[in-house]
Write an enzyme that holds these catalytic residues in place. Structure first.
Site, PDB file in Angstrom:
ATOM      1  N   GLY A 238      22.537  44.594 -25.114  1.00 48.94           N
ATOM      2  CA  GLY A 238      22.264  43.824 -26.252  1.00 48.94           C
ATOM      3  C   GLY A 238      20.875  43.224 -25.980  1.00 48.94           C
ATOM      4  O   GLY A 238      20.550  42.495 -27.004  1.00 48.94           O
ATOM      5  N   GLU A 274      25.484  45.344 -19.236  1.00 50.23           N
ATOM      6  CA  GLU A 274      25.329  46.969 -19.660  1.00 50.23           C
ATOM      7  C   GLU A 274      24.483  46.985 -20.700  1.00 50.23           C
ATOM      8  O   GLU A 274      24.851  47.559 -21.828  1.00 50.23           O
ATOM      9  CB  GLU A 274      26.537  47.352 -19.649  1.00 50.23           C
ATOM     10  CG  GLU A 274      27.372  46.856 -20.868  1.00 50.23           C
ATOM     11  CD  GLU A 274      28.719  47.317 -21.283  1.00 50.23           C
ATOM     12  OE1 GLU A 274      29.492  48.107 -20.369  1.00 50.23           O
ATOM     13  OE2 GLU A 274      29.288  47.091 -22.255  1.00 50.23           O
ATOM     14  N   GLY A 276      21.560  49.007 -22.931  1.00 50.19           N
ATOM     15  CA  GLY A 276      20.870  50.262 -22.941  1.00 50.19           C
ATOM     16  C   GLY A 276      19.498  50.167 -23.428  1.00 50.19           C
ATOM     17  O   GLY A 276      18.573  50.455 -22.810  1.00 50.19           O
ATOM     18  N   ARG A 277      19.082  49.860 -24.755  1.00 49.63           N
ATOM     19  CA  ARG A 277      17.794  49.822 -25.190  1.00 49.63           C
ATOM     20  C   ARG A 277      16.937  49.131 -24.467  1.00 49.63           C
ATOM     21  O   ARG A 277      15.527  49.569 -24.299  1.00 49.63           O
ATOM     22  CB  ARG A 277      17.618  49.121 -26.852  1.00 49.63           C
ATOM     23  CG  ARG A 277      17.927  47.769 -26.882  1.00 49.63           C
ATOM     24  CD  ARG A 277      18.225  47.329 -28.172  1.00 49.63           C
ATOM     25  NE  ARG A 277      19.419  47.733 -28.633  1.00 49.63           N
ATOM     26  CZ  ARG A 277      19.725  48.120 -29.881  1.00 49.63           C
ATOM     27  NH1 ARG A 277      19.044  48.291 -30.658  1.00 49.63           N
ATOM     28  NH2 ARG A 277      20.910  48.668 -30.201  1.00 49.63           N
ATOM     29  N   CYS A 352      11.355  65.871 -47.647  1.00 47.76           N
ATOM     30  CA  CYS A 352      11.335  65.578 -49.067  1.00 47.76           C
ATOM     31  C   CYS A 352      12.430  64.487 -49.470  1.00 47.76           C
ATOM     32  O   CYS A 352      13.267  64.705 -50.219  1.00 47.76           O
ATOM     33  CB  CYS A 352      11.850  67.048 -49.832  1.00 47.76           C
ATOM     34  SG  CYS A 352      10.988  68.260 -49.274  1.00 47.76           S
ATOM     35  N   TYR A 381      17.562  55.024 -28.720  1.00 52.97           N
ATOM     36  CA  TYR A 381      18.189  55.239 -30.171  1.00 52.97           C
ATOM     37  C   TYR A 381      17.026  55.817 -30.852  1.00 52.97           C
ATOM     38  O   TYR A 381      16.750  55.458 -32.136  1.00 52.97           O
ATOM     39  CB  TYR A 381      18.528  53.728 -30.726  1.00 52.97           C
ATOM     40  CG  TYR A 381      19.571  53.318 -29.756  1.00 52.97           C
ATOM     41  CD1 TYR A 381      20.751  53.485 -29.990  1.00 52.97           C
ATOM     42  CD2 TYR A 381      19.260  52.021 -29.199  1.00 52.97           C
ATOM     43  CE1 TYR A 381      21.935  52.980 -29.089  1.00 52.97           C
ATOM     44  CE2 TYR A 381      20.298  51.420 -28.269  1.00 52.97           C
ATOM     45  CZ  TYR A 381      21.338  51.749 -28.419  1.00 52.97           C
ATOM     46  OH  TYR A 381      22.480  51.313 -27.456  1.00 52.97           O
TER      47      TYR A 381
END
Ligand SMILES: *Cc1c(COP(=O)(O)O)cnc(C)c1O
Length: 410
Positions: A238, A274, A276-277, A352, A381
């Site tokens: 996080g 841990e 991620g981003r 569209c 992500y």
């Protein structure tokens, strides 16, 4: 400051329209960043990469030298990550693990399970019992718990997963009951390693550290109350990626120093994070071409090849994806070449729907159809959370750029 590395700018300029859109990964930038993160952490703190942020095989493999393992959140991720990185430690987390996924994880020799509920603990114990005919390994269990934290601890987060009613992990009473079962020797086929928490995404270093301190203190208190030893303690991921300040990064140096102090204050268990981003967001770009420039009710729009079906991040998070224009001289059609008259433009895609907006009000004076636009912070992500098949446009290309070698198409 440019949002692009030299390799990305060169590639964006060189790719022909039929090679766009294209995801560009600067593998040198990824490795430098991962090395810096690893170096900022005390050696005793373990670093797992949460694969769901970006499970590209090349990305996973590039992270191997800088990480202690990988967190996977489904049977699909488990098989994919095992295939990509071989026998590296894996931790299997996520809610709603099916019996089939757990059995596959046991067959694959997964080292750790982050157990999310009392039912899942029973299911795991039963499946391990059956599995023991084939393997003597006792998988390690970390109980995912949702400790009480101060009300403002999660206030700055973008995505809060804990500290309130949530489908993730166990509340303190349920976690205590689970630890009690281990203390009473009721789960002989499982080895209790410790506790796991992942409570929010999008916290800066100061907030992340304050949260980690509360999680660690609560974990020690809970384990002591239940009479179990805490060998491992994962405090989650996080770490923030700030899309409004693309040039800045999570302050790994002060977070690392804080984790060192925390490990001293609470000796015993191995501490693990841990993210991620915050590991991969900065290594990916989505490069495309402006197809058309138009005006509507006083606003200017640049319609690009592709859109949020390839890069859903800005639609999902409601932000403007940081973007940079790479002008090109070529224009394949007869004049006039559509161009921006004012100095701001909104980048939209080929879908569209009015939701297909990549970035609003971007300063881009002189932008012309045919120019390349490169969206930054597209390494996490991004492609993997996008609704690829909506409208049946072709998928983007993918290239992994490395200095000194011809880039490899993926
Ligand atoms: C998604 C997730 C992470 C990674 O979150 P980031 O915000 O990408 O760092 C880590 N742990 C768990 C359990 C997750 O679900």
């Amino acid at each position: 400051m440019s949002l692009l590395t030299g390799a990305v700018r060169d590639a964006a300029r060189a790719l022909s329209p039929d090679e766009l859109p294209c995801y560009l990964y600067d593998m040198d930038a990824l490795e430098q960043h991962a090395a810096a993160v690893r170096a900022a952490l005390p050696p005793s703190v373990e670093l797992y990469y949460a694969a769901k942020a970006n499970p590209e095989r090349e990305v996973l493999r590039a992270l191997v030298p800088y990480t202690d393992g990988f967190e996977v959140s489904s049977g699909g991720e488990l098989a994919h990550v095992r295939g990509a990185v071989g026998p590296r430690p894996l931790a299997f987390g996520g809610p709603g693990k099916t019996p089939e996924e757990i059995a596959a994880a046991l067959d694959a020799g997964v080292e750790r399970f982050h157990v999310e509920s009392p039912h899942e603990l029973r299911l795991l114990a039963r499946l391990v019992g059956r599995h023991r005919e084939r393997s003597a390994n006792r998988p390690k269990v970390l109980i995912r718990f949702d400790p009480p934290v101060e009300a403002d601890a999660l206030a700055g987060s973008v995505l809060a997963m804990g500290g309130r009613p949530t489908p993730f992990g166990m509340d303190p009473a349920e976690a205590a009951e689970a630890l009690g079962q281990f203390a009473r020797g009721e789960l002989p086929d499982l080895e209790l390693a410790g506790l796991h928490a992942h409570m929010a995404s999008g916290l800066d270093a100061h907030a992340q550290l304050a949260l980690a301190e509360q999680v660690v203190a609560e974990a020690h208190a809970l384990a002591a109350r239940c009479g179990v030893a805490l060998r491992e303690l994962t405090v989650g991921g996080g770490m923030a990626v700030d899309y409004t300040r693309p040039g800045e990064r999570f302050d790994w140096a002060s977070f690392g120093a804080g984790m060192a102090r925390l490990a001293e204050r609470f000796p015993g268990p191995v501490l693990r994070i841990e993210p991620g981003r915050a590991l991969t967001a900065y290594c990916g770009w989505y490069a495309t071409q402006v197809l058309d420039v138009k005006r509507s009710h006083g606003e200017e729009f640049a319609v690009v090849r592709g859109g949020t079906h390839h890069l859903r991040t800005p639609a999902a998070k409601g932000h403007d994806q940081p973007a940079e224009v790479v002008p090109v001289a070529d224009w394949e059609h007869p004049p006039p070449r559509p161009e921006v008259r004012g100095d701001r433009v909104s980048f939209t895609g080929q879908l569209c729907t009015p939701k297909d907006v990549l970035a609003r009000g971007v300063p881009a004076p002189g932008l012309r159809a045919g120019d390349r636009v490169v969206f930054a912070l597209a390494g996490a992500y991004a492609w993997n959370i996008s609704h690829h098949d909506f409208l049946m446009h072709p998928p983007p290309a993918v290239r992994f750029l490395r200095a000194g070698t011809a880039d490899a198409a993926g």
